[in-house]
Enzyme design. Structure first.
Site, PDB file in Angstrom:
ATOM      1  N   LYS A  74      13.484  74.426  26.000  1.00 31.26           N
ATOM      2  CA  LYS A  74      12.791  73.348  25.288  1.00 31.26           C
ATOM      3  C   LYS A  74      12.851  73.509  23.764  1.00 31.26           C
ATOM      4  O   LYS A  74      12.764  72.526  23.030  1.00 31.26           O
ATOM      5  CB  LYS A  74      11.329  73.264  25.746  1.00 31.26           C
ATOM      6  CG  LYS A  74      11.154  72.695  27.150  1.00 31.26           C
ATOM      7  CD  LYS A  74       9.694  72.515  27.495  1.00 31.26           C
ATOM      8  CE  LYS A  74       9.505  72.003  28.903  1.00 31.26           C
ATOM      9  NZ  LYS A  74       8.095  71.751  29.237  1.00 31.26           N
ATOM     10  N   ASP A 110       5.445  65.976  27.077  1.00 31.56           N
ATOM     11  CA  ASP A 110       4.372  66.783  27.686  1.00 31.56           C
ATOM     12  C   ASP A 110       3.039  66.472  27.009  1.00 31.56           C
ATOM     13  O   ASP A 110       2.000  66.381  27.662  1.00 31.56           O
ATOM     14  CB  ASP A 110       4.662  68.286  27.527  1.00 31.56           C
ATOM     15  CG  ASP A 110       5.725  68.767  28.500  1.00 31.56           C
ATOM     16  OD1 ASP A 110       5.858  68.170  29.582  1.00 31.56           O
ATOM     17  OD2 ASP A 110       6.427  69.758  28.175  1.00 31.56           O
TER      18      ASP A 110
HETATM   19  P1  NAP Z   1       4.943  80.641  28.860  1.00 30.73           P
HETATM   20  O1  NAP Z   1       5.458  80.081  27.592  1.00 30.73           O
HETATM   21  O2  NAP Z   1       5.711  81.703  29.550  1.00 30.73           O
HETATM   22  O3  NAP Z   1       3.436  81.167  28.571  1.00 30.73           O
HETATM   23  C1  NAP Z   1       2.767  81.903  29.545  1.00 30.73           C
HETATM   24  C2  NAP Z   1       1.299  82.050  29.161  1.00 30.73           C
HETATM   25  O4  NAP Z   1       0.656  82.721  30.267  1.00 30.73           O
HETATM   26  C3  NAP Z   1       1.044  82.894  27.926  1.00 30.73           C
HETATM   27  O5  NAP Z   1      -0.135  82.455  27.309  1.00 30.73           O
HETATM   28  C4  NAP Z   1       0.830  84.279  28.538  1.00 30.73           C
HETATM   29  O6  NAP Z   1       0.049  85.162  27.756  1.00 30.73           O
HETATM   30  C5  NAP Z   1       0.060  83.925  29.781  1.00 30.73           C
HETATM   31  N1  NAP Z   1       0.164  84.959  30.819  1.00 30.73           N
HETATM   32  C6  NAP Z   1       1.254  85.277  31.541  1.00 30.73           C
HETATM   33  N2  NAP Z   1       0.952  86.282  32.400  1.00 30.73           N
HETATM   34  C7  NAP Z   1      -0.346  86.597  32.204  1.00 30.73           C
HETATM   35  C8  NAP Z   1      -1.234  87.523  32.784  1.00 30.73           C
HETATM   36  N3  NAP Z   1      -0.838  88.330  33.754  1.00 30.73           N
HETATM   37  N4  NAP Z   1      -2.515  87.553  32.354  1.00 30.73           N
HETATM   38  C9  NAP Z   1      -2.949  86.713  31.366  1.00 30.73           C
HETATM   39  N5  NAP Z   1      -2.151  85.809  30.767  1.00 30.73           N
HETATM   40  C10 NAP Z   1      -0.852  85.738  31.178  1.00 30.73           C
HETATM   41  O7  NAP Z   1       4.742  79.502  29.974  1.00 30.73           O
HETATM   42  P2  NAP Z   1       4.514  77.939  29.723  1.00 30.73           P
HETATM   43  O8  NAP Z   1       5.818  77.254  29.662  1.00 30.73           O
HETATM   44  O9  NAP Z   1       3.548  77.777  28.618  1.00 30.73           O
HETATM   45  O10 NAP Z   1       3.857  77.492  31.119  1.00 30.73           O
HETATM   46  C11 NAP Z   1       2.562  77.940  31.499  1.00 30.73           C
HETATM   47  C12 NAP Z   1       2.145  77.233  32.776  1.00 30.73           C
HETATM   48  O11 NAP Z   1       2.020  75.831  32.552  1.00 30.73           O
HETATM   49  C13 NAP Z   1       3.133  77.382  33.921  1.00 30.73           C
HETATM   50  O12 NAP Z   1       2.404  77.771  35.061  1.00 30.73           O
HETATM   51  C14 NAP Z   1       3.699  76.018  34.157  1.00 30.73           C
HETATM   52  O13 NAP Z   1       3.862  75.740  35.526  1.00 30.73           O
HETATM   53  C15 NAP Z   1       2.615  75.116  33.610  1.00 30.73           C
HETATM   54  N6  NAP Z   1       3.200  73.878  33.076  1.00 30.73           N
HETATM   55  C16 NAP Z   1       2.815  72.700  33.631  1.00 30.73           C
HETATM   56  C17 NAP Z   1       3.342  71.513  33.170  1.00 30.73           C
HETATM   57  C18 NAP Z   1       2.911  70.220  33.805  1.00 30.73           C
HETATM   58  O14 NAP Z   1       3.563  69.191  33.576  1.00 30.73           O
HETATM   59  N7  NAP Z   1       1.834  70.202  34.545  1.00 30.73           N
HETATM   60  C19 NAP Z   1       4.280  71.515  32.117  1.00 30.73           C
HETATM   61  C20 NAP Z   1       4.657  72.732  31.569  1.00 30.73           C
HETATM   62  C21 NAP Z   1       4.121  73.917  32.067  1.00 30.73           C
HETATM   63  P3  NAP Z   1       0.740  86.130  26.643  1.00 30.73           P
HETATM   64  O15 NAP Z   1       0.921  85.282  25.424  1.00 30.73           O
HETATM   65  O16 NAP Z   1      -0.244  87.214  26.466  1.00 30.73           O
HETATM   66  O17 NAP Z   1       2.047  86.605  27.239  1.00 30.73           O
END
Ligand code: NAP
Length: 299
Positions: A74, A110
């Site tokens: 992205k 988004d």
């Molecule tokens: P990302 O960039 O990889 O960010 C992951 C986030 O989760 C970071 O804040 C990370 O914290 C945290 N995290 C990961 N493992 C953790 C743990 N064990 N304990 C506490 N915090 C943890 O992912 P993203 O793209 O933002 O996506 C996040 C979620 O949103 C995904 O589950 C995805 O399915 C969902 N999503 C949904 C939509 C929708 O349309 N509904 C769209 C996009 C994404 P740190 O910074 O400390 O690593």
């Protein structure tokens, strides 16, 4: 002409990312083009990092009307576009490419997708206290939406506090009147919530990947004192349908919603950008049901 039967007039849409095999977008966009009897074919393309530029430029050369972009591209995809819409530039992420004369213009759907999903669920963040859990990719779009909607107090909680601080610092100059605080999930954020607002009424947006299938018993926050302060919550995860986070919100007697409507509306907004026409509410509702049924069949 038989609708949705591929022929020489069919226009190409698609998704690029890695992985894309479990994406709901081909189903969503297939349903949209069927609903409007339009000749689009939407395919999911797994793209290796070294081929990203070729994939974007190749899709344009082949005449593709538009593409969605998902993780992990992205941000990187912005290097290969002829223009980027200012809000997508600010968020630092593009998930929709719209065909232009000399290449693609990048949009972030988004952010407005989440805004529409909240509206659909009757959640009003304007003037509210909002706790945003997470500081990753999707948290950027969520924070931008909260700032645009003028939430009164925003608290970003993240495992890594530095990332939350960086996220807040990135947006602050663009929204100088906003009040954003940050804390790590390891510190006493409940005391901080009560210090920020004695009303103890917060809307929560869960934007981490914790609790996503198959880790369905996990949640970024266990403390019931937290959930007691949440009046309404959204978990951006949609698989499983009810995460542990949502179930804890419901256990504390409050309303919780998953991220499927955000997915639906980001797709609808992309489709509207590609086709230039508005998707009606009844069509959106029908497609939401199709997506819900698909997820149930996968569970
Ligand atoms: P990302 O960039 O990889 O960010 C992951 C986030 O989760 C970071 O804040 C990370 O914290 C945290 N995290 C990961 N493992 C953790 C743990 N064990 N304990 C506490 N915090 C943890 O992912 P993203 O793209 O933002 O996506 C996040 C979620 O949103 C995904 O589950 C995805 O399915 C969902 N999503 C949904 C939509 C929708 O349309 N509904 C769209 C996009 C994404 P740190 O910074 O400390 O690593």
């Amino acid at each position: 002409m038989e609708i949705n039967k591929i022929n020489a007039n069919t226009k190409m849409l698609g998704l690029i990312g890695n992985p894309v095999a479990h994406s709901l977008s081909p189903l969503l966009h297939g349903e949209l083009s069927r609903s409007y009897q339009e000749q689009y074919a939407y395919l999911a393309f797994p793209v290796a990092q070294e081929n990203l530029e070729t994939a974007v430029k190749g899709a344009w050369a082949l005449g593709a009307q538009g593409l969605n972009v998902t993780v992990p591209y992205k941000r990187e995809v912005m290097n290969y576009l002829s223009a980027v819409e200012p809000k997508a530039e600010l968020i630092g992420a593009v998930n929709t490419l719209v065909r232009m004369e000399a290449g693609y213009c990048g949009y972030n759907t988004d952010m407005p997708g989440l805004k529409k999903a909240l509206k659909h669920d009757g959640i009003c963040v304007a003037g509210a206290n909002v706790v945003l859990i997470g500081a990753g990719g999707v948290a950027n779009a969520a924070l931008c939406m909260l700032l645009e909607e003028e939430a009164a107090n925003i608290l970003i909680l993240n495992r890594t506090k530095e990332k939350a601080a960086k996220l807040a610092e990135h947006f602050m100059p663009h929204y100088p009147n906003a009040v954003i605080r940050v804390a790590s999930l390891q510190e006493d954020y409940i005391a901080l919530m009560d210090e920020i607002s004695s009303e103890r009424q917060w809307i929560a947006i869960q934007a981490t990947s914790v609790g996503m299938h198959p880790q369905i018993t996990e949640t970024p926050i266990d403390a019931m004192e937290f959930y007691e302060r949440i009046t309404e919550g959204v978990d951006l995860i949609f698989n499983p349908e009810e995460t542990r986070f949502l179930s804890l919100i419901r256990q504390s007697g409050h309303k919780g919603y998953n991220g499927l409507k955000m997915l639906l509306f980001q797709g609808i907004i992309a489709y509207e950008l590609w086709t230039g026409h508005k998707v009606e509410e009844d069509v959106a509702e029908k497609i939401l049901t199709v997506l819900q049924e698909e997820l149930k069949s996968r569970a």
